[in-house]
Structures are given as C-alpha cells and as structure tokens.
Design a protein around this motif. Structure first.
Motif, PDB file in Angstrom:
ATOM      1  N   ARG A 233     -42.453 -21.496  -4.554  1.00 24.07           N
ATOM      2  CA  ARG A 233     -42.257 -20.813  -6.086  1.00 24.07           C
ATOM      3  C   ARG A 233     -41.294 -19.818  -6.355  1.00 24.07           C
ATOM      4  N   LEU A 234     -40.694 -19.242  -5.463  1.00 24.12           N
ATOM      5  CA  LEU A 234     -39.736 -17.393  -5.969  1.00 24.12           C
ATOM      6  C   LEU A 234     -38.470 -18.445  -5.584  1.00 24.12           C
ATOM      7  N   GLY A 235     -38.088 -18.941  -5.076  1.00 18.91           N
ATOM      8  CA  GLY A 235     -37.147 -19.696  -4.486  1.00 18.91           C
ATOM      9  C   GLY A 235     -35.672 -19.136  -3.548  1.00 18.91           C
ATOM     10  N   SER A 236     -37.429 -17.905  -2.758  1.00 20.23           N
ATOM     11  CA  SER A 236     -36.837 -17.385  -1.309  1.00 20.23           C
ATOM     12  C   SER A 236     -36.690 -18.382  -0.435  1.00 20.23           C
ATOM     13  N   GLN A 237     -36.684 -19.070  -0.019  1.00 19.65           N
ATOM     14  CA  GLN A 237     -36.570 -20.289   1.304  1.00 19.65           C
ATOM     15  C   GLN A 237     -36.769 -19.434   2.412  1.00 19.65           C
ATOM     16  N   TRP A 238     -35.762 -18.917   3.087  1.00 22.03           N
ATOM     17  CA  TRP A 238     -35.641 -17.636   3.576  1.00 22.03           C
ATOM     18  C   TRP A 238     -36.793 -16.728   3.870  1.00 22.03           C
ATOM     19  N   HIS A 239     -38.073 -16.620   3.626  1.00 20.24           N
ATOM     20  CA  HIS A 239     -38.892 -15.974   3.557  1.00 20.24           C
ATOM     21  C   HIS A 239     -40.458 -16.789   3.489  1.00 20.24           C
ATOM     22  N   ALA A 240     -40.002 -18.179   3.026  1.00 20.32           N
ATOM     23  CA  ALA A 240     -40.870 -19.551   3.106  1.00 20.32           C
ATOM     24  C   ALA A 240     -40.538 -19.923   4.388  1.00 20.32           C
ATOM     25  N   ALA A 241     -39.294 -19.796   5.229  1.00 17.81           N
ATOM     26  CA  ALA A 241     -39.187 -20.563   6.473  1.00 17.81           C
ATOM     27  C   ALA A 241     -39.622 -19.362   7.139  1.00 17.81           C
ATOM     28  N   LYS A 242     -40.096 -18.607   6.958  1.00 13.61           N
ATOM     29  CA  LYS A 242     -40.575 -17.225   8.183  1.00 13.61           C
ATOM     30  C   LYS A 242     -41.707 -16.944   8.400  1.00 13.61           C
ATOM     31  N   HIS A 243     -42.658 -18.000   7.288  1.00 16.95           N
ATOM     32  CA  HIS A 243     -43.635 -17.653   6.822  1.00 16.95           C
ATOM     33  C   HIS A 243     -44.455 -19.291   7.604  1.00 16.95           C
ATOM     34  N   TYR A 244     -43.779 -20.105   7.592  1.00 14.60           N
ATOM     35  CA  TYR A 244     -43.933 -20.898   8.413  1.00 14.60           C
ATOM     36  C   TYR A 244     -43.869 -21.004   9.914  1.00 14.60           C
ATOM     37  N   GLU A 245     -43.050 -20.228  10.022  1.00 13.53           N
ATOM     38  CA  GLU A 245     -42.561 -20.018  11.246  1.00 13.53           C
ATOM     39  C   GLU A 245     -44.092 -19.600  12.235  1.00 13.53           C
ATOM     40  N   VAL A 246     -44.823 -18.213  11.556  1.00  9.59           N
ATOM     41  CA  VAL A 246     -45.849 -17.436  11.941  1.00  9.59           C
ATOM     42  C   VAL A 246     -46.706 -18.925  12.098  1.00  9.59           C
ATOM     43  N   ILE A 247     -47.013 -19.766  11.254  1.00 10.97           N
ATOM     44  CA  ILE A 247     -47.754 -21.186  10.713  1.00 10.97           C
ATOM     45  C   ILE A 247     -47.777 -21.714  12.113  1.00 10.97           C
ATOM     46  N   ALA A 248     -47.064 -22.020  12.577  1.00 13.83           N
ATOM     47  CA  ALA A 248     -46.450 -23.070  13.549  1.00 13.83           C
ATOM     48  C   ALA A 248     -46.802 -22.437  14.779  1.00 13.83           C
ATOM     49  N   ASP A 249     -46.695 -20.980  15.387  1.00 11.25           N
ATOM     50  CA  ASP A 249     -46.915 -19.998  16.328  1.00 11.25           C
ATOM     51  C   ASP A 249     -48.439 -19.796  16.434  1.00 11.25           C
ATOM     52  N   LEU A 250     -49.169 -19.886  15.419  1.00  9.46           N
ATOM     53  CA  LEU A 250     -50.498 -19.720  14.749  1.00  9.46           C
ATOM     54  C   LEU A 250     -51.448 -20.619  15.491  1.00  9.46           C
ATOM     55  N   SER A 251     -51.009 -22.201  14.924  1.00 12.54           N
ATOM     56  CA  SER A 251     -51.247 -23.577  15.021  1.00 12.54           C
ATOM     57  C   SER A 251     -50.877 -23.972  17.250  1.00 12.54           C
ATOM     58  N   ARG A 252     -50.301 -23.287  16.825  1.00 13.87           N
ATOM     59  CA  ARG A 252     -49.695 -23.457  18.948  1.00 13.87           C
ATOM     60  C   ARG A 252     -50.908 -22.833  19.419  1.00 13.87           C
ATOM     61  N   GLN A 253     -51.479 -21.633  18.508  1.00 10.03           N
ATOM     62  CA  GLN A 253     -52.793 -20.664  19.945  1.00 10.03           C
ATOM     63  C   GLN A 253     -53.544 -21.812  19.013  1.00 10.03           C
ATOM     64  N   GLN A 254     -53.813 -22.333  18.299  1.00 10.90           N
ATOM     65  CA  GLN A 254     -55.220 -22.877  18.177  1.00 10.90           C
ATOM     66  C   GLN A 254     -55.214 -24.110  18.666  1.00 10.90           C
TER      67      GLN A 254
ATOM     68  N   TYR B 218     -51.185 -17.652   4.994  1.00 13.52           N
ATOM     69  CA  TYR B 218     -50.089 -17.462   5.354  1.00 13.52           C
ATOM     70  C   TYR B 218     -49.327 -19.339   4.856  1.00 13.52           C
ATOM     71  N   GLU B 219     -50.260 -20.703   4.538  1.00 13.96           N
ATOM     72  CA  GLU B 219     -49.495 -21.706   3.456  1.00 13.96           C
ATOM     73  C   GLU B 219     -49.469 -20.798   2.479  1.00 13.96           C
ATOM     74  N   ARG B 220     -50.659 -20.135   1.667  1.00  8.77           N
ATOM     75  CA  ARG B 220     -50.021 -19.904   0.170  1.00  8.77           C
ATOM     76  C   ARG B 220     -49.189 -18.647   0.081  1.00  8.77           C
ATOM     77  N   ALA B 221     -48.572 -17.554   1.315  1.00 11.72           N
ATOM     78  CA  ALA B 221     -47.813 -16.806   0.902  1.00 11.72           C
ATOM     79  C   ALA B 221     -46.445 -18.105   1.259  1.00 11.72           C
ATOM     80  N   ALA B 222     -45.907 -18.943   1.421  1.00  8.55           N
ATOM     81  CA  ALA B 222     -45.472 -19.412   2.447  1.00  8.55           C
ATOM     82  C   ALA B 222     -45.062 -20.236   0.695  1.00  8.55           C
ATOM     83  N   LEU B 223     -46.264 -20.877   0.394  1.00  8.72           N
ATOM     84  CA  LEU B 223     -45.648 -21.901  -0.964  1.00  8.72           C
ATOM     85  C   LEU B 223     -45.351 -20.673  -1.867  1.00  8.72           C
ATOM     86  N   ALA B 224     -46.269 -19.528  -2.229  1.00  8.60           N
ATOM     87  CA  ALA B 224     -45.173 -18.590  -3.523  1.00  8.60           C
ATOM     88  C   ALA B 224     -43.792 -18.250  -2.438  1.00  8.60           C
ATOM     89  N   GLN B 225     -43.301 -17.953  -1.377  1.00 12.02           N
ATOM     90  CA  GLN B 225     -41.699 -18.293  -1.355  1.00 12.02           C
ATOM     91  C   GLN B 225     -41.091 -19.295  -2.019  1.00 12.02           C
TER      92      GLN B 225
END
Length: 342
Positions: A78-99, A69-76
């Motif tokens: 680089r593509l200039g899609s802040q919205w999709h990057a933000a969505k990925h970081y939300e998922v990363i935050a939730d996974l970090s909470r689970q851990q 997900y971190e690499r996917a967020a970085l890809a977004q």
C-alpha cells in the motif's frame, strides 16, 4: 525450543507486545470518525506490523508470525514499497517451508519474485525463484520444476542470461534426477542458446553434447540424432571437440558395439566434464535398459540420410546381416538377447 532459550517470562512478554502492536496496527488501518481518520494510515501501521512479525518469529509462534508478516507485506504494498513487500514474502515463504506447507512456500516465493520484478530487480527475482525450487525439490517436485522454469524465463526475458548459469545447471540436474528426459534436454538446449548469446562457447558446446547424451541414455536414438542435427546448425558447435565426440558416439551406436560405446565415454575427458548429473549418465553409457541393437538400426537409417557414403555402406551391411535374424535375437531372449545384457 525458542521459548526455552529466551525464557518463559520474556517470551510471554514478547508475545504480549506483539499482540498489542497488531491491535494498534489494525486500528490504524481502519477508518475512524473519532480520530478523524478517513483512510488507512499504512505509514504508521507498517513499522508496528514489522516489529510484531519479528517478535512472533523470535518466540517461535510461526502461525502468528505468518499472519503478521502477511499484513506487513500488505502495508508495504500500500505504501508502494515493492522491495520491502518482496522481502516480507521471502520470509513468509521460508516460514511456510518450516511448517511443511509446500504449496504456500511456492506461492510466496513466486509473489516475492513478482514484486522484485515490479521494482526492477530481475536478477534478484531469478535468484529467489531458484532458491524456492531448491528447497521444494524433495517435498514437492512439481512445484520445484515450475519455479525452476519461472526462474529461467525471468533470466531470459530480462536479458540477464549471464546471471542464470546456476539456475540452468540446477534445473538440468533436477530434471535428470527426475528422469524427465525431454524436459532435461529442452533445458540443456535453452542453456546452450543463452550461452551462445553471452559468448560462453565452452558452456554452450557442453550443453549440446549433454543433450545428446541424455537422449542416448533414455534410449531414444531418433531424438538424440535430431537434437545433434539442430546443434550442428550452430557453427561454433559444429567445429568443436564436443561435436566430434558426439559423432564418435553415434558411430559406436550405429555399429551396435556396446564395448566401443563404453570404452569411448570412459576414455574421453569431455564426457566427465559435463554438468555433474549429465556426466554421471555419460560415463555409464550405454544405459542398461536401452535397446542398443534397435538404436543402432535406427541410427543407420538416420545417418544414411545425411551421408551418402554411410547409405551405401548401410545397404551392403543390411544385405549380409538381415533384419529378421537380428530382431529374433533381440526379442527372443537367449544368451545373445538384450535381456542378457541387463
């Protein structure tokens, strides 16, 4: 658990596919003379990384999912899609909470909010920060407080105050539960100010009354009176039922009449209508740990400064009462002392 639900063989196949996708995506993001690729091909790599991240998540390999997900967020990014990057970081935050990684959880919720702000979505940014604060209340209260403040700042700076009601209320309740009285009052006064800005007079008046109640519960009569005077400068509050209720409460404290304080807060519905955790303080006034006699003397002096009639009355009362005797009663213990009230 997820592996057992999906099936061992299928889970293994999904992990293998995810691994292959990650490898392909890594190759696409590295320059290659053989393939005449002189810069990373993020457009081709992004969907591979997205799918790999989802596959790892589905089979319960959280560590690999976080990496993907971190690499996917970085890809977004680089593509200039802040919205999709933000969505990925939300998922990363939730996974970090689970851990059980509260610092990472806070960091990635904040990153998600920053990207939402970049793409012009301040309301969504505020919601994400508030959600992050709520999930961190138990595991990391300090990070939760920081995220709450970040959320309030976003709503105010973007002039989206009307969308921040839930964030303000959640922050106030949490600060009260933490017994961070000064911070709780500051948040209530800010809530009152933004409510005034959007024309929510009832909410504003309750916020100001709640701020007074919070300081009185904390036993700080001077701060309570100062806060009340600040609120009285707002015309809509000065003529409100909440202002009269606060004034009656100050008068009961000035008289050092604990029975009157208790009767007042139980008889007036206004106190029960405050935000939940503040209302719980209000109906239990006076606080068992507060020095009501000391608060009363302090208020007698403070209120005299703003009311000539009260000053004259206070001087007469002090002659008959005598400060020395009352201090002795309070500090010396005994049946009539403050300790007997606890």
């Amino acid at each position: 658990m997820l592996n057992s639900i999906i099936g061992k063989d299928k889970a293994a196949a999904m992990e293998k596919e995810a691994k292959e996708l990650m490898k392909k995506a890594k190759g696409l993001t590295a320059p290659s003379l053989l393939e005449l690729r002189f810069k990373p091909d993020w457009e081709a790599a992004a969907p591979m990384l997205d799918k790999a991240a989802l596959l790892y998540k589905q089979v319960g390999n959280i560590d690999k999912a976080l990496e993907a997900y971190e690499r996917a967020a970085l890809a977004q990014e680089r593509l200039g899609s802040q919205w999709h990057a933000a969505k990925h970081y939300e998922v990363i935050a939730d996974l970090s909470r689970q851990q059980n990684r509260p610092k990472d959880t806070a960091k990635f919720y904040k990153m998600a909010a920053d990207y939402y702000l970049e793409c012009g979505k301040p309301t969504t940014a505020g919601e994400v920060l508030t959600r992050g604060a709520r999930v961190l209340e138990e595991s990391d209260p300090e990070e939760a407080v920081r995220l709450y403040y970040d959320a309030l700042d976003v709503y105010e700076s973007s002039e989206r105050e009307s969308y921040g009601v839930d964030a303000f209320r959640a922050a106030i309740s949490f600060l009260v539960r933490l017994e961070r009285w000064a911070d709780a009052v500051e948040a209530q006064m800010r809530f009152g100010a933004v409510s005034d800005k959007v024309g929510a007079r009832n909410t504003q008046n309750k916020a100001y009354l709640g701020a007074v109640v919070t300081w009185l519960w904390a036993g700080d009569a001077e701060a309570a009176w100062s806060t009340f005077q600040d609120a009285m400068a707002v015309e809509s509050f000065a003529n409100s039922e909440e202002a009269f209720a606060a004034d009656a409460l100050f008068e009961a404290y000035r008289r050092k009449d604990e029975a009157a304080i208790s009767s007042l807060v139980k008889s007036k519905a206004l106190y029960k209508q405050l935000d939940h955790h503040v209302a719980r303080l209000a109906v239990r006034l006076p606080a068992p740990s507060s020095k009501v006699r000391r608060m009363g003397r302090k208020l007698k002096r403070l209120m005299a400064d703003t009311d000539p009639a009260a000053e004259e009355e206070g001087e007469e009362g002090e002659e008959g009462e005598g400060y020395g005797g009352e201090e002795g009663e309070e500090d010396g213990g005994g049946a009539g002392g403050e300790d007997a009230l606890l």
